[in-house]
Motif scaffolding. Structure first.
Motif, mmCIF file in Angstrom:
data_model
loop_
_atom_site.group_PDB
_atom_site.id
_atom_site.type_symbol
_atom_site.label_atom_id
_atom_site.label_comp_id
_atom_site.label_asym_id
_atom_site.label_seq_id
_atom_site.Cartn_x
_atom_site.Cartn_y
_atom_site.Cartn_z
ATOM 1 N N TRP A 163 0.844 -1.274 -0.170
ATOM 2 C CA TRP A 163 -0.032 -0.025 -0.090
ATOM 3 C C TRP A 163 0.931 1.139 0.018
ATOM 4 C CZ3 TRP A 163 -1.227 -3.527 4.074
ATOM 5 C CH2 TRP A 163 -2.527 -4.325 3.734
ATOM 6 N N GLN A 164 2.174 1.173 -0.195
ATOM 7 C CA GLN A 164 2.927 2.268 0.163
ATOM 8 C C GLN A 164 3.287 3.255 -0.919
ATOM 9 O OE1 GLN A 164 4.483 -0.800 -0.704
ATOM 10 N NE2 GLN A 164 6.130 -0.250 -1.676
ATOM 11 N N CYS A 165 3.047 3.000 -2.054
ATOM 12 C CA CYS A 165 3.559 3.822 -3.274
ATOM 13 C C CYS A 165 2.389 4.522 -4.077
ATOM 14 C CB CYS A 165 4.247 2.997 -4.286
ATOM 15 S SG CYS A 165 3.323 1.592 -4.975
ATOM 16 N N PRO A 166 1.575 5.641 -3.585
ATOM 17 C CA PRO A 166 0.562 6.310 -4.184
ATOM 18 C C PRO A 166 0.997 6.995 -5.609
ATOM 19 C CG PRO A 166 0.985 7.470 -2.245
ATOM 20 C CD PRO A 166 1.815 5.834 -2.067
ATOM 21 N N SER A 198 5.767 7.713 -0.137
ATOM 22 C CA SER A 198 5.473 6.693 -1.181
ATOM 23 C C SER A 198 6.446 5.576 -0.872
ATOM 24 C CB SER A 198 5.362 7.315 -2.704
ATOM 25 O OG SER A 198 4.204 7.906 -2.802
ATOM 26 N N GLY A 199 6.720 5.260 0.101
ATOM 27 C CA GLY A 199 7.832 4.287 0.459
ATOM 28 C C GLY A 199 9.158 4.553 -0.142
ATOM 29 N N ALA A 240 11.958 13.211 5.332
ATOM 30 C CA ALA A 240 11.013 14.342 5.208
ATOM 31 C C ALA A 240 11.066 15.026 4.013
ATOM 32 C CB ALA A 240 11.621 15.201 6.454
ATOM 33 N N ALA A 241 12.322 15.386 3.530
ATOM 34 C CA ALA A 241 12.737 15.921 2.126
ATOM 35 C C ALA A 241 11.767 15.385 1.049
ATOM 36 C CB ALA A 241 13.974 16.080 1.873
ATOM 37 N N VAL A 242 11.734 13.932 0.946
ATOM 38 C CA VAL A 242 11.006 12.882 0.033
ATOM 39 C C VAL A 242 9.862 13.137 0.387
ATOM 40 C CG1 VAL A 242 10.678 10.624 -0.458
ATOM 41 C CG2 VAL A 242 13.046 11.401 -0.269
ATOM 42 N N ALA A 243 9.157 13.102 1.642
ATOM 43 C CA ALA A 243 7.633 13.228 2.043
ATOM 44 C C ALA A 243 7.284 14.740 1.416
ATOM 45 C CB ALA A 243 7.472 13.121 3.447
ATOM 46 N N LEU A 244 7.904 15.554 1.645
ATOM 47 C CA LEU A 244 7.561 16.879 0.996
ATOM 48 C C LEU A 244 7.281 16.726 -0.471
ATOM 49 C CD1 LEU A 244 9.765 19.209 3.288
ATOM 50 C CD2 LEU A 244 7.152 19.308 3.119
ATOM 51 N N ASN A 285 9.675 6.010 11.975
ATOM 52 C CA ASN A 285 10.291 5.360 10.577
ATOM 53 C C ASN A 285 9.102 4.403 9.936
ATOM 54 O OD1 ASN A 285 12.739 6.384 11.486
ATOM 55 N ND2 ASN A 285 12.897 4.801 13.081
ATOM 56 N N GLY A 286 7.959 4.246 10.648
ATOM 57 C CA GLY A 286 7.092 3.368 9.838
ATOM 58 C C GLY A 286 5.668 3.102 10.985
ATOM 59 N N GLY A 287 4.821 2.332 10.516
ATOM 60 C CA GLY A 287 3.449 2.330 10.996
ATOM 61 C C GLY A 287 3.642 1.502 12.465
ATOM 62 N N SER A 288 4.511 0.458 12.384
ATOM 63 C CA SER A 288 4.422 -0.270 13.827
ATOM 64 C C SER A 288 4.926 0.577 14.872
ATOM 65 C CB SER A 288 5.275 -1.485 13.753
ATOM 66 O OG SER A 288 4.824 -2.575 12.874
ATOM 67 N N GLU A 289 5.827 1.414 14.587
ATOM 68 C CA GLU A 289 6.513 2.399 15.572
ATOM 69 C C GLU A 289 5.406 3.533 15.875
ATOM 70 O OE1 GLU A 289 10.027 4.122 14.263
ATOM 71 O OE2 GLU A 289 11.433 2.173 14.316
ATOM 72 N N GLY A 290 4.756 3.786 14.688
ATOM 73 C CA GLY A 290 3.778 4.816 14.890
ATOM 74 C C GLY A 290 2.641 4.318 15.916
ATOM 75 N N ASN A 291 2.108 3.048 15.933
ATOM 76 C CA ASN A 291 1.208 2.690 16.694
ATOM 77 C C ASN A 291 1.796 2.323 18.451
ATOM 78 O OD1 ASN A 291 -1.372 2.524 15.585
ATOM 79 N ND2 ASN A 291 -0.747 0.918 14.376
#
Length: 435
Positions: A61-64, A288-289, A324-328, A119-125
């Motif tokens: 699911w990571q590459c919109p 987007s992974g 963060a730069a890639v996310a922006l 760094n990812g979803g598991s860490e987020g939860n």
């Protein structure tokens, strides 16, 4: 490289993989021959033999925005040249993460005020669960530490995130997990009929009464079940659940690891369902992974309860400047190319193409929202996944469900290929005996 040399190299890589790597979600001691993905572009993958596949799962699911985006590679390279990494613990900071936090909060539902990077979803939860417990502890209610989750929900593979995951097979063999996690039913209309929302809300009320609302810190849930089968909630579910939680003062952690950044046609699925989260956990589509990146968006109520508390929690790569730069740059692409609207448009077309499968006796349901789609069978779906791969399409089997979640940039022609191949192999699965 000659054809013979390429073939020999592929053989050696496969041999090294089998010999040296333990892959996630595989059987130890029984490695499978790997499918080695060599390159990708848009919604197409190529393996090391040159065979192409339509990517119908977006990996996980990571590459919109799709594969091979030069803009994201450039953003990463530019940031690496300036500052590859420095810790964000304490009072250290970097410009990309500061700008990304501001961007996220401007895109997020109202009431979310701070960002904690992961760094990812598991860490987020893990973060959200710990922060919910800390908030109540700091507010003088240390016994308010129970986490309420849902059967069929998936929240990750960490100690707390796995404990909150309502899929029994994923718990097997790992011994005691985080204590103080309780479950309510899977929000699957097919299993409860026309009165699904009323049944599920009544169950929620009952469980809260049994546990004691004064003991429950938070309810954690995905807006749409992902690994649990791409299951949208029954009509009216979220407003009623939210009213119950608010009435009892229970914090709401919304797991948007899969559903955010355009997957269902909105920046956050909370907007689509009218959810007002106390925290949102997100990852995957945020970059987007291209670089591991995640974030927990924290709301006013949590901040008020936790005010003055020492949050002794963090990960080495929190607020990674390259991530963060890639996310922006990734968010720029989603906006510039109108990919949120594209998710709604192509998702509706794929779902319409798959709907005739619902008439088959062995198909229980065809469902979806945006580009989160599922086909549920009355039998194991592994044969559909295997047959589709042979025919150049990657989809994912999860028990009896086929999960479909292509990049938002999938072309109309590729979407038609996806529909045709899925229909062919789901139909063929009906010729095999049900368990």
């Amino acid at each position: 490289m000659t054809v013979q040399e390429a073939s020999e190299r592929a053989r050696l890589l496969a041999e090294l993989d089998v010999r040296n790597i333990i892959h996630p979600h595989t059987t130890i001691g029984a490695p499978a021959e790997p499918l080695i993905i060599e390159r990708a572009e848009g919604a197409v993958l190529w393996d090391d033999t040159g065979k192409s596949y339509v990517d119908g799962t977006c990996g996980l699911w990571q590459c919109p925005v799709g594969h091979g985006r030069a803009e994201l590679a450039a953003a990463a390279a530019e940031q690496i040249g300036r500052l590859e990494f420095y810790s964000s613990f304490g009072d250290y900071a970097n410009e990309p993460s500061i700008l990304l936090a501001d961007r996220l909060l401007r895109l997020a539902p109202p009431g979310l005020r701070k960002v904690f990077f992961t760094n990812g979803g598991s860490e987020g939860n893990e973060t959200a669960i710990k922060l919910a417990r800390l908030a109540w502890y700091n507010a003088g209610k240390p016994d308010r530490n129970v986490i309420l989750a849902r059967t069929g929900g998936y929240h990750g593979m960490g100690g707390g995130s796995l404990a909150a995951t309502g899929i029994d097979a994923l718990h097997e063999g790992f011994g005691p997990l985080l204590s103080g996690v309780e479950f309510v039913g899977k929000p699957h209309g097919l299993e409860h009929g026309d009165d699904a929302t009323c049944i599920l809300v009544a169950e929620l009320e009952q469980r809260i009464a049994e546990i004691g609302p004064e003991r429950i810190a938070a309810f954690v849930a995905e807006p749409v079940l992902g690994v649990g089968g791409m299951v949208p909630p029954p009509p009216g579910y979220w407003p009623r659940v939210q009213e119950v939680l608010r009435r009892h003062g229970i914090l709401l952690i919304v797991d948007e690891i899969v559903t955010a950044f355009g997957r269902i046609g909105h920046w956050f699925a909370s907007e689509h369902y009218g959810i007002e989260p106390d925290m949102i956990v997100t990852a995957k589509g945020i970059s987007s992974g291209y670089i591991p990146m995640g974030a927990v968006l924290v709301g006013e109520r949590v901040l008020r309860l936790a005010d003055g508390a020492a949050f002794r929690h963090g990960f080495t790569y929190n607020g990674h400047p390259v991530g963060a730069a890639v996310a922006l740059a990734n968010i720029d692409i989603l906006e510039r190319e109108g990919l949120l609207d594209r998710a709604k448009e192509v998702g509706a077309a794929i779902r319409a193409g798959l709907e005739p499968l619902a008439e088959l006796e062995h198909v229980r349901e065809v469902r979806g929202v945006g580009l989160m789609l599922g086909v549920e069978l009355d039998r194991d779906a592994a044969s559909v996944q295997a047959g589709a791969r042979r025919d150049g399409l990657i989809v994912r089997a999860a028990g009896t469900n086929i999960i479909i979640s292509p990049p938002l940039v999938i072309s109309d022609e590729q979407a038609r290929t996806l529909v045709r191949v899925v229909r062919e192999h789901v139909t063929a699965a009906g010729s095999r005996p049900a368990p």
